[in-house]
Enzyme design. Sequence first.
Site, PDB file in Angstrom:
ATOM      1  N   ASP A 193      -2.295  -0.887   5.877  1.00 58.09           N
ATOM      2  CA  ASP A 193      -2.687  -0.444   7.208  1.00 58.09           C
ATOM      3  C   ASP A 193      -4.173  -0.146   7.338  1.00 58.09           C
ATOM      4  OD1 ASP A 193      -2.817   1.797   5.664  1.00 58.09           O
ATOM      5  OD2 ASP A 193      -1.474   3.022   6.874  1.00 58.09           O
ATOM      6  N   ASP A 247       0.857  -1.178   0.000  1.00 59.02           N
ATOM      7  CA  ASP A 247       0.000   0.000   0.000  1.00 59.02           C
ATOM      8  C   ASP A 247       0.898   1.235   0.000  1.00 59.02           C
ATOM      9  OD1 ASP A 247      -2.444   1.418   0.223  1.00 59.02           O
ATOM     10  OD2 ASP A 247      -2.076   1.693   2.354  1.00 59.02           O
ATOM     11  N   ASP A 266      -7.323  -2.863   3.126  1.00 60.10           N
ATOM     12  CA  ASP A 266      -6.242  -3.796   2.824  1.00 60.10           C
ATOM     13  C   ASP A 266      -6.484  -5.188   3.405  1.00 60.10           C
ATOM     14  OD1 ASP A 266      -4.718  -1.748   1.596  1.00 60.10           O
ATOM     15  OD2 ASP A 266      -4.033  -1.070   3.561  1.00 60.10           O
TER      16      ASP A 266
END
Length: 908
Positions: free
Chosen positions: A641, A337, A645
């Site tokens: 986070d 990410d 996700d």
Amino acid sequence: MTGTTAAEGRSTQAWHTLDRDRLLAALAASPGGLSSEDAAARLATWGDNALPSRPPVHPVWRFLAQFNNALIYFLLAAAVAAWFLGHGVDAAVIVAVVTINALVGFLQEGKAEKALSAIRQLISPRATVWRDGRRTTIPVAGLVPGDVVVIEAGDRVPADLRLIRARGLLVDEAMLTGESVAAEKDERAVSADAPLGDRTGMAFSGTLVAAGQGTGIVVETGPRTEIGRISTLIEGVEQISTPLLRQINQFGRRFTWVAMSAAVLLFAFATQVRSYAWDDALIAVVALAVGVVPEGLPAVITITLAIGVQRMAARNAVIRKLPAVETLGATSVICSDKTGTLTLNEMTARRIVTAAHTVVAAGSGYEPHGTLTAPGGDEDVAAVEAAAPLIRCALLCNDAQLRESGGVWHVDGDPMEGALVALAMKAGLAPAHVRGEWPRHDEIPFDARHRYMATRHTAPDGTPVVFVKGAPERLLELCQAQATPAGPAPVDPAYWTSQIAASASRGERVLGFAMGTAAQPDGPLQHQDLASGLVFLGFVGFIDPPRPDVIGAIAECRSAGIAVKMITGDHAATAAAIARQLGLTDSPDVITGADLDATAEADLAALARRASVFARTNPEHKLRIVKALQSTGAIVAMTGDGVNDAPALKQADVGIAMGRKGTEAAKEAAEVVLLDEAFASIVAAVHEGRTVYDNIRKVIGWTVPTNGGEVLTVIAAILFGFTMPMSPAQILWINLILTVTLGLVLAFEPPEPGVMARPPRPSGAPLLSRFLVWRILFVSALFTAGALAIFFYALGRGLDVDTARTMVVNAIVVFEIFYLFNVRYLHTTSFTLRGALGTVPVRLALVVVVVAQLAFTYLPAMQALFQTRPVALLDGLVIIAAGVALMIVLEVEKLVLRRSHGLLAPDA
């Protein structure tokens, strides 16, 4: 319209495309809210506004599942056989090893399924609604489609809402979209194909209201919300087995069949060909089976993984599931990410652009330290002086505060406003002092319709002044002049358009600033007061800066043969700019969520492997990318986070969550949690994972051939009809004393040089590589030849059979000691000072083995138990010399294979 009819009408709606009237009609709702009776009927139809839970697996079944392994079955069968043959100690050792292994797995996996409950905790407990024509609060679980909900700053959105009123409403959607900046909300409908982050008229369940207030109609509840869909995705993700578990299971199955088949054949040969009594043959075969089974292997592998956990914890990576340690070492693709992982997730005011100058601010995050410089040879003092009015405007037209806590700076308020306060402090301004000199009297809050915020102040000389900040293109429409060093001048639209475009290409978000003299010093500040007299001061470009150690970590990944891919919900231009800064890709191509939607499943794997940057992705996109990469044979690590996700974290071979800013849902779905949230710690964890796998290979490479050597020695005696070189009791002694000493020390080995210079091993690489198979056969043959040579040497000197057998047992133990020093280094020579000294565990184990063998050989009680005899000094020296010769042969073999780079090289 009844609840049921409304249900039929809303099954295919795209709520963000509906205007207010169509929305109310589709839901049979009104701005005054539902009646209690209607709400109760709808609740019966749609159910509670809660995420569904599935019953947990009973602890007994979870514990018993730990024994579902072919090698464990064989070990338990061996324990039963040993017990019936009277070898209670060995049976107890085997059962203890298996039980400890099961307990470790049971405790580690006890936390594995908390991701859903973590997401449920994000739902706020009560909501403010209009019911029966009045405003009230009800439990969130009681919300139904059609309810009118009021939200304001600090609230967590209780359900998916279609907004019908928004005043200065900013919602932090980072958990869903990955965007660093709170999203501006309004009542407008958007197109049906708008990505999640662009649906400005929607407020999604679980997100946080950062500023303003709004009113919305509940359109989805429970599992039908965006966060509910993510929960369903997580629940539907099938837990995949790790490479290590797959390989150990495969090894166990094959080993079990080979050992069982060999035992049956040997028993038949002994009774039918060599005329052994069936009970004597059975005792010998069972003893050999117990000797050949590496019963300590599961425990040693578990210990090796546990040591890897400790080492990774020292490097800020907390392992939640033991096999994830080794899986990290096999990782071939890291899907990361962007926000909070590759970047700091802290907005930084990086660039000030005025009519004549550009100023670049150093530093990152909210820390108010850094220089202001003019790039391109421009004069710093002049540039900063020209930017001073803009910096003052940015500080005064601002509601944020900065505070320091434990050496870390935090923002109270909007992140972009916090970045502007930090910018002013870098310019030498004291926020409290400046705000005291320019007292504020009124303001127009930011509104998504007008796209600006305005404040009215009194200057130190008493002049009423208006400061405005907002979208640059909107402010340029309001301004007739721009600030220049020579004074106000006509606005140059072409100049500002090109500068804004340049900032966008760098992935910067831009905010414009203007000021003017207030038309009246008191009274409420109105929008019409900004219709004339404003002077455009310039704009500020913001970035979410990359973490300082990420560039080096990505370079190290490349040298280790690991591909790094960025998957983010942010805009394509921002993702591309960050990727260029990180050296992630040289290609300008960015694959968006829309591109993924248009890609057929058959073509997705090739696209996922080729592309390095994915933008405007939602949870389903991330999940599809991970699955596509896994379909190519890649071992995928996914970092993130946010709640968005979590499904991909769970699907990945190893999920890595951020420890400080990561959501609980992400942490619970992941196998690894990074305490420092540094991408570099992932690379360090991969380094440790490769070390763990090397040590597991060493454990197998030492355990199997040493067991095989001692067993082949006895098998040779049965096949060729000579006296047994060892008794069954002596075989079990070797098995017992070495399993709990030398069998454990390889778990503590430090990494060999060049661990990160090797490419990741293929996902289909067997646990027993060509090199290990060769090693098992070669070393087993050397052990057999050496043991038989010692046996016949003793008999040739006229020694009795018991003394010869004692020498054989000591010879095998010496061979295993020397082989241990050889196998400690698979990729380099062991003939070094470091190799000779060994580690502390090696030295301690040697002491224990030597003392045990001295007792075995010379202690009367042990002689009576195992039928051993004292060994003369000369014979002892011959045994040691044989061990040295074995070491030399194996070092030469290692050198030849290492230089050949062929099928039997150590990495093969």
